[in-house]
Scaffold this active site. Structure first.
Site, PDB file in Angstrom:
ATOM      1  N   GLY B  98      50.109  43.926  18.010  1.00  0.00           N
ATOM      2  CA  GLY B  98      50.003  42.484  18.004  1.00  0.00           C
ATOM      3  C   GLY B  98      48.645  41.837  18.143  1.00  0.00           C
ATOM      4  N   VAL B 102      41.978  48.393  19.422  1.00  0.00           N
ATOM      5  CA  VAL B 102      41.212  48.301  20.523  1.00  0.00           C
ATOM      6  C   VAL B 102      40.399  50.308  19.971  1.00  0.00           C
ATOM      7  CG1 VAL B 102      40.972  48.585  23.132  1.00  0.00           C
ATOM      8  CG2 VAL B 102      42.645  47.353  21.732  1.00  0.00           C
ATOM      9  N   ASP B 209      50.280  36.248  27.168  1.00  0.00           N
ATOM     10  CA  ASP B 209      50.727  37.537  26.985  1.00  0.00           C
ATOM     11  C   ASP B 209      50.515  38.401  27.964  1.00  0.00           C
ATOM     12  OD1 ASP B 209      52.167  38.987  25.036  1.00  0.00           O
ATOM     13  OD2 ASP B 209      50.549  40.092  24.367  1.00  0.00           O
TER      14      ASP B 209
END
Lengths: 164, 383
Positions: B98, B102, B209
């Site tokens: 989400g 990477v 987060d």
């Protein structure tokens, strides 16, 4: 809560898939089932329960709104479709009872700006199907307060949604 | 109508509902000397329908399809091993989720490995890109031993990328699943994380987060927070996307669009539900106390093996238990108000005598123990 979210989505999806014609969808059942599966029976503190229901209500709202959005995007020109009831009561079709989930979602977001707690109560009542007493327990306020907030919220939302 | 006006109207409405319908008019007149308020209250009462939202029926056909979810991951950007992102050579894809895609990259000039995080899979509009870059640069200003360094913020193919320190070691999410860490180790990690949060919060940056997957355990056993500021930068993208959707949905009622967008912006909550604070879950304004809550969930999970909901179990009664309980208070005002306060509470609980045991060491000890046990059983069998 990933698990909870997954559970709720899966359960709701299950209910929704079976939703054809006259069969009813019960958000209360969806949430309760998720709750029962996820909570081992022993001591649950109210704080956790409150948190859970708050999240469950939010989840249900999102699930329903997502569905409504997707559906609206796909079937803009759809013909007459059989009514869907999300109450436990398979009520006779009364057009006045029809609620546009997206319109409610928008109106509720507006209400949250005026009175956040009141919007949360609507979320729990409407989207998670909690009773007045359960909401009172969860929010640690009196049932009378919940009743009052719920009744006046309905007035506000109806007027907002009808643009009166 | 503003909050104040609604509160006034609501009080009269609640009272009116308690009297028989034919007495409401008189009550409203008595309670509302202000004609504006009186008209509002009467308008609410006139359209009151007790059954509204009680026997709920949805608009026909809005509820039958159930595929996918709102959180479906972005399509991956078209980047492969051997490609270059700016001056960085892509070695491999590290992960997706989400919070973006990477890649492991090699900084050819400085000869070091870096993590390249794509902040937006689709090329965002230029003003949005500017905002994402701005947020990312803010994150780059944090320097702390327990926060992964942001080396650079670059644009590639019109997409913003964050170039971060590549932290060797194991992800905390993996570690939690595999083993239960000793309490003194958890306490030490908590202090490190609290100290990291305090540094970032001091720069006005809330993580939003925080979760085990965003925490890396280095080979020497200490922890580093990844992705600081990323959620913030990403929320710019998410909010804009939602605004687009809402704009399309509300074109027919153009006058409501502004209000709708504002309302819906509040609904956006990038973050992972499992570790999200209640206020973030409800789409309210969040501050540093939200990160403290998320850290509470992580610490609880480290200590017990599962998250604090859905079970009634408690940590062993201890001072540390009290600390974790306070971190997890539902109301932000009942938590530690700053990460510094949390750090001060955890500090004295760190046992100096039993310093952190590096994982490689504990593994080595375990390996030796197994070997000894193996040898002993063979020895016993032999005799």
């Amino acid at each position: 809560m990933e698990r909870v979210q997954g559970e709720l989505r899966r359960l709701a999806a299950g209910y929704l898939r079976h939703e054809r014609g006259g069969r009813t969808l019960q958000p209360t059942a969806v949430v309760n089932e998720a709750y029962i599966r996820l909570l081992p029976q022993r001591g649950v503190s109210w704080e956790n329960r409150a948190h859970f229901f708050g999240i469950a209500a939010k989840m249900m709202r999102r699930v329903l709104v997502d569905h409504a959005r997707r559906k609206r995007a796909v079937k803009r020109d759809a013909g007459p479709v059989e009514p869907v009831s999300i109450s436990g009561v398979p009520s006779p079709a009364r057009e006045a009872d029809a609620v546009d989930v997206l319109a409610l979602h928008t109106a509720l977001s507006e209400l949250a700006r005026l009175d956040n707690r009141q919007a949360e109560i609507v979320e729990m009542r409407f989207f998670a199907g909690l009773t007045v007493e359960e909401i009172a327990e969860v929010l640690e306020i009196s049932p009378a307060t919940v009743k009052r907030e719920w009744a006046t919220a309905k007035m506000w939302l109806r007027r907002q949604m009808q643009g009166l | 109508m503003n909050a104040e006006e609604w509160r006034a109207a609501k009080a009269v409405l609640a009272e009116a509902l308690l009297v028989p319908p034919d007495e409401r008019e008189a009550l409203v007149v008595a309670r509302c000397p202000d004609p504006v308020l009186r008209r509002e209250v009467q308008a609410f009462l006139n359209q009151y329908d007790e059954d509204f939202l009680e026997t709920v029926r949805t608009v026909p056909g809005t509820l039958n399809s159930a595929t996918g979810g709102a959180d479906d991951a972005d399509p991956p950007p078209d980047i492969h091993a051997g490609d270059r992102i700016g001056p960085y050579a892509v070695l491999e894809r590290l992960g997706a989720g989400g919070m973006g895609h990477v890649f492991l990259g090699n900084d050819t000039r400085l000869r070091r490995k870096v993590a390249l995080k794509c902040l937006s899979a689709a090329a965002p509009a230029s003003e949005l890109r500017t905002r994402i870059l701005h947020e990312a640069r803010a994150a780059a200003r944090i320097t702390h031993p327990h926060i992964a360094i942001v080396h650079d913020v670059i644009e590639h193919d019109d997409r913003p990328f964050l170039v971060m320190e590549y932290v060797e070691g194991e992800n905390l999410a993996v570690m939690i699943k595999r083993e239960r860490l000793p309490l003194d180790r958890i306490v030490t990690m908590t202090r490190q994380l609290a100290s990291a949060l305090a540094a970032a919060h001091g720069k006005g940056i809330v993580h939003r987060d925080l979760k085990p997957a965003n925490i890396q355990v280095t080979p020497d056993g200490s922890v580093k927070i990844l992705d600081f500021g990323v959620a913030h930068a990403m929320s710019a993208a998410a909010t804009a996307a939602a605004a687009d959707v809402m704009a399309t949905l509300t074109t027919s009622t153009a006058t409501d669009t502004v209000g709708t967008l504002q309302a819906d912006r509040r609904m956006m909550h990038p973050g992972t539900p499992a570790y999200m604070s209640p206020e973030q879950m409800f789409g309210r304004a969040i501050d540093q106390r939200s990160d403290i809550y998320s850290l509470g969930v992580i610490v609880y999970e480290m200590a017990t093996g599962h998250r604090p909901y859905a079970t009634g179990d408690r940590l062993e009664p201890s001072q540390f238990n009290d600390v974790v309980t306070k971190m997890l208070a539902v109301r932000p005002e009942d938590r530690y108000q700053t990460a510094g306060e949390l750090e001060a509470a955890v500090g004295p609980l760190v046992a100096p005598a039993r310093a952190v045991e590096p994982r490689s060491l504990s593994r080595a000890v375990a390996r030796i123990a197994r070997r000894v046990a193996g040898l002993m059983s063979r020895f016993r069998r032999a005799t």
